[in-house]
Design a protein around this motif. Structure first.
Motif, PDB file in Angstrom:
ATOM      1  N   GLU A 230      58.319  72.492  56.958  1.00 19.91           N
ATOM      2  CA  GLU A 230      59.469  72.319  57.867  1.00 19.91           C
ATOM      3  C   GLU A 230      58.943  71.930  59.241  1.00 19.91           C
ATOM      4  N   LYS A 231      59.402  70.775  59.752  1.00 17.69           N
ATOM      5  CA  LYS A 231      58.965  70.275  61.057  1.00 17.69           C
ATOM      6  C   LYS A 231      60.196  70.001  61.915  1.00 17.69           C
ATOM      7  N   VAL A 232      60.287  70.703  63.037  1.00 15.04           N
ATOM      8  CA  VAL A 232      61.443  70.565  63.919  1.00 15.04           C
ATOM      9  C   VAL A 232      60.964  70.125  65.300  1.00 15.04           C
ATOM     10  N   TYR A 233      61.600  69.087  65.822  1.00 11.05           N
ATOM     11  CA  TYR A 233      61.263  68.556  67.144  1.00 11.05           C
ATOM     12  C   TYR A 233      62.491  68.614  68.044  1.00 11.05           C
ATOM     13  N   TRP A 234      62.254  68.741  69.334  1.00 11.45           N
ATOM     14  CA  TRP A 234      63.286  68.531  70.339  1.00 11.45           C
ATOM     15  C   TRP A 234      62.910  67.292  71.134  1.00 11.45           C
ATOM     16  N   GLY A 235      63.874  66.423  71.346  1.00 12.17           N
ATOM     17  CA  GLY A 235      63.627  65.220  72.119  1.00 12.17           C
ATOM     18  C   GLY A 235      64.787  64.928  73.045  1.00 12.17           C
ATOM     19  N   VAL A 236      64.490  64.339  74.190  1.00 18.55           N
ATOM     20  CA  VAL A 236      65.525  63.947  75.146  1.00 18.55           C
ATOM     21  C   VAL A 236      65.795  62.462  74.955  1.00 18.55           C
ATOM     22  N   VAL A 237      66.992  62.147  74.504  1.00 16.18           N
ATOM     23  CA  VAL A 237      67.395  60.760  74.291  1.00 16.18           C
ATOM     24  C   VAL A 237      67.945  60.203  75.602  1.00 16.18           C
ATOM     25  N   ALA A 238      67.499  59.012  75.958  1.00 16.92           N
ATOM     26  CA  ALA A 238      67.900  58.389  77.222  1.00 16.92           C
ATOM     27  C   ALA A 238      69.252  57.686  77.079  1.00 16.92           C
ATOM     28  N   GLY A 239      70.249  58.459  76.709  1.00  9.65           N
ATOM     29  CA  GLY A 239      71.595  57.926  76.524  1.00  9.65           C
ATOM     30  C   GLY A 239      72.505  59.037  76.038  1.00  9.65           C
ATOM     31  N   GLU A 240      73.798  58.747  75.976  1.00  9.01           N
ATOM     32  CA  GLU A 240      74.769  59.731  75.515  1.00  9.01           C
ATOM     33  C   GLU A 240      75.049  59.482  74.038  1.00  9.01           C
ATOM     34  N   VAL A 241      74.510  60.344  73.200  1.00 13.19           N
ATOM     35  CA  VAL A 241      74.592  60.183  71.751  1.00 13.19           C
ATOM     36  C   VAL A 241      76.001  60.464  71.262  1.00 13.19           C
ATOM     37  N   GLU A 242      76.510  59.578  70.417  1.00 13.59           N
ATOM     38  CA  GLU A 242      77.829  59.795  69.825  1.00 13.59           C
ATOM     39  C   GLU A 242      77.712  60.752  68.644  1.00 13.59           C
ATOM     40  N   GLY A 243      78.713  61.609  68.483  1.00 12.44           N
ATOM     41  CA  GLY A 243      78.705  62.564  67.388  1.00 12.44           C
ATOM     42  C   GLY A 243      77.893  63.795  67.720  1.00 12.44           C
ATOM     43  N   THR A 244      77.838  64.725  66.752  1.00  7.70           N
ATOM     44  CA  THR A 244      77.136  65.986  66.983  1.00  7.70           C
ATOM     45  C   THR A 244      75.971  66.203  66.026  1.00  7.70           C
ATOM     46  N   ALA A 245      75.977  65.540  64.875  1.00  7.20           N
ATOM     47  CA  ALA A 245      74.904  65.732  63.900  1.00  7.20           C
ATOM     48  C   ALA A 245      74.962  64.615  62.868  1.00  7.20           C
ATOM     49  N   GLY A 246      73.866  64.451  62.152  1.00  8.18           N
ATOM     50  CA  GLY A 246      73.848  63.423  61.115  1.00  8.18           C
ATOM     51  C   GLY A 246      72.457  63.266  60.524  1.00  8.18           C
ATOM     52  N   THR A 247      72.308  62.261  59.696  1.00  8.42           N
ATOM     53  CA  THR A 247      71.032  61.950  59.048  1.00  8.42           C
ATOM     54  C   THR A 247      70.738  60.467  59.230  1.00  8.42           C
ATOM     55  N   ILE A 248      69.506  60.163  59.609  1.00 13.02           N
ATOM     56  CA  ILE A 248      69.052  58.780  59.762  1.00 13.02           C
ATOM     57  C   ILE A 248      68.063  58.498  58.641  1.00 13.02           C
ATOM     58  N   ALA A 249      68.365  57.503  57.815  1.00 13.86           N
ATOM     59  CA  ALA A 249      67.475  57.093  56.732  1.00 13.86           C
ATOM     60  C   ALA A 249      67.171  55.611  56.922  1.00 13.86           C
ATOM     61  N   LEU A 250      66.092  55.325  57.619  1.00 10.18           N
ATOM     62  CA  LEU A 250      65.682  53.952  57.904  1.00 10.18           C
ATOM     63  C   LEU A 250      64.201  53.810  57.584  1.00 10.18           C
ATOM     64  N   ASN A 251      63.868  52.904  56.667  1.00  6.43           N
ATOM     65  CA  ASN A 251      62.469  52.665  56.333  1.00  6.43           C
ATOM     66  C   ASN A 251      61.715  52.135  57.546  1.00  6.43           C
ATOM     67  N   LEU A 252      60.437  52.485  57.644  1.00 11.52           N
ATOM     68  CA  LEU A 252      59.643  52.079  58.794  1.00 11.52           C
ATOM     69  C   LEU A 252      58.444  51.249  58.373  1.00 11.52           C
ATOM     70  N   SER A 253      58.145  50.226  59.173  1.00  8.71           N
ATOM     71  CA  SER A 253      57.025  49.336  58.905  1.00  8.71           C
ATOM     72  C   SER A 253      56.279  49.061  60.204  1.00  8.71           C
ATOM     73  N   LYS A 254      54.976  48.832  60.112  1.00  9.60           N
ATOM     74  CA  LYS A 254      54.141  48.576  61.280  1.00  9.60           C
ATOM     75  C   LYS A 254      54.007  47.086  61.518  1.00  9.60           C
ATOM     76  N   ILE A 255      54.181  46.666  62.770  1.00  7.98           N
ATOM     77  CA  ILE A 255      53.949  45.278  63.155  1.00  7.98           C
ATOM     78  C   ILE A 255      52.970  45.268  64.331  1.00  7.98           C
ATOM     79  N   SER A 256      52.303  44.144  64.520  1.00 11.97           N
ATOM     80  CA  SER A 256      51.376  44.057  65.645  1.00 11.97           C
ATOM     81  C   SER A 256      51.246  42.610  66.093  1.00 11.97           C
ATOM     82  N   SER A 257      50.887  42.460  67.357  1.00 14.93           N
ATOM     83  CA  SER A 257      50.613  41.143  67.916  1.00 14.93           C
ATOM     84  C   SER A 257      49.524  41.297  68.959  1.00 14.93           C
TER      85      SER A 257
END
Length: 217
Positions: free
Chosen positions: A85-112
């Motif tokens: 179990e890994k729990v983080y607190w983060g400060v988002v630089a904006g006003e987040v809509e809603g109160t809770a949810g799940t984000i499922a987005l695949n991640l890939s590395k790019i470079s230049s």
């Protein structure tokens, strides 16, 4: 020298409250890293403890270290099997809509050559799942709890930007780097079950730079 608080200790494990700004590996440009502090974290043991997982240089909070090779192997397997179990607190630089949810987005590395490397949301990337809930709000800022189902590189930082619509405050890679002296992300809780032993449970107190923003919890 910056103090490294011990949050949990037994014969095979340490959990430290890693200070923000302390990288795990020695920077190419020089400077102190966690590698340089491992000797003082032996705490009477002969072996140097070894980090089981990674936290970004700017990220503060719970970091698990194994005190022997067998423990390192078992702990690493638990992370791979998503048993931690890994729990983080983060400060988002904006006003987040809603109160809770799940984000499922695949991640890939790019470079230049010009911009270096970064992670992006991409269908062909590795699966990444983050559960989130709002803890507190201020004008233009939101304190959010992130519970990681997976542990991809920069997962919270990319999911905040792409899934919540704004980067973490102070993030120079996925945001403009303004508003804070570092990317405001804190690993606040870590729980790892162990067969035949009590679970490793550690909680890192909210750091001063996040508390100082004035959120009311």
């Amino acid at each position: 020298m910056i103090e490294i608080p011990i949050l949990f200790e037994d014969g095979e494990a340490l959990v430290i409250d890693k200070p923000a700004g302390l990288p795990l590996d020695r920077p190419r440009a020089g400077g102190i890293s966690l590698e340089d502090r491992l000797d003082e974290l032996k705490l009477g043991f002969q072996r140097l403890p070894a980090p089981v997982h990674r936290l970004d240089r700017d990220t503060s909070g719970c970091l698990l270290l194994a005190r022997n090779p067998k423990a390192l192997k078992r702990f690493s397997a638990a992370f791979e099997a998503r048993q931690v179990e890994k729990v983080y607190w983060g400060v988002v630089a904006g006003e987040v809509e809603g109160t809770a949810g799940t984000i499922a987005l695949n991640l890939s590395k790019i470079s230049s050559a010009a911009a270096g490397w970064r992670m992006i949301a991409a269908k062909k990337g590795k699966p990444a799942v983050t559960h989130w809930r709002v803890l507190a709000r201020l004008p233009g800022r939101t304190l959010v709890e992130f519970r990681l189902e997976t542990g991809r590189t920069h997962q919270v930082r990319v999911h905040a930007l792409t899934g919540l619509g704004a980067p973490l405050l102070g993030d120079p890679v996925y945001g403009d780097g303004k508003g804070a002296a570092r990317t405001l992300l804190h690993a606040t809780r870590l729980v790892m079950p162990r067969e035949g032993k009590e679970a490793i449970v550690a909680e890192a107190p909210i750091p001063a730079d996040i508390a100082g923003l004035g959120f009311t919890l």
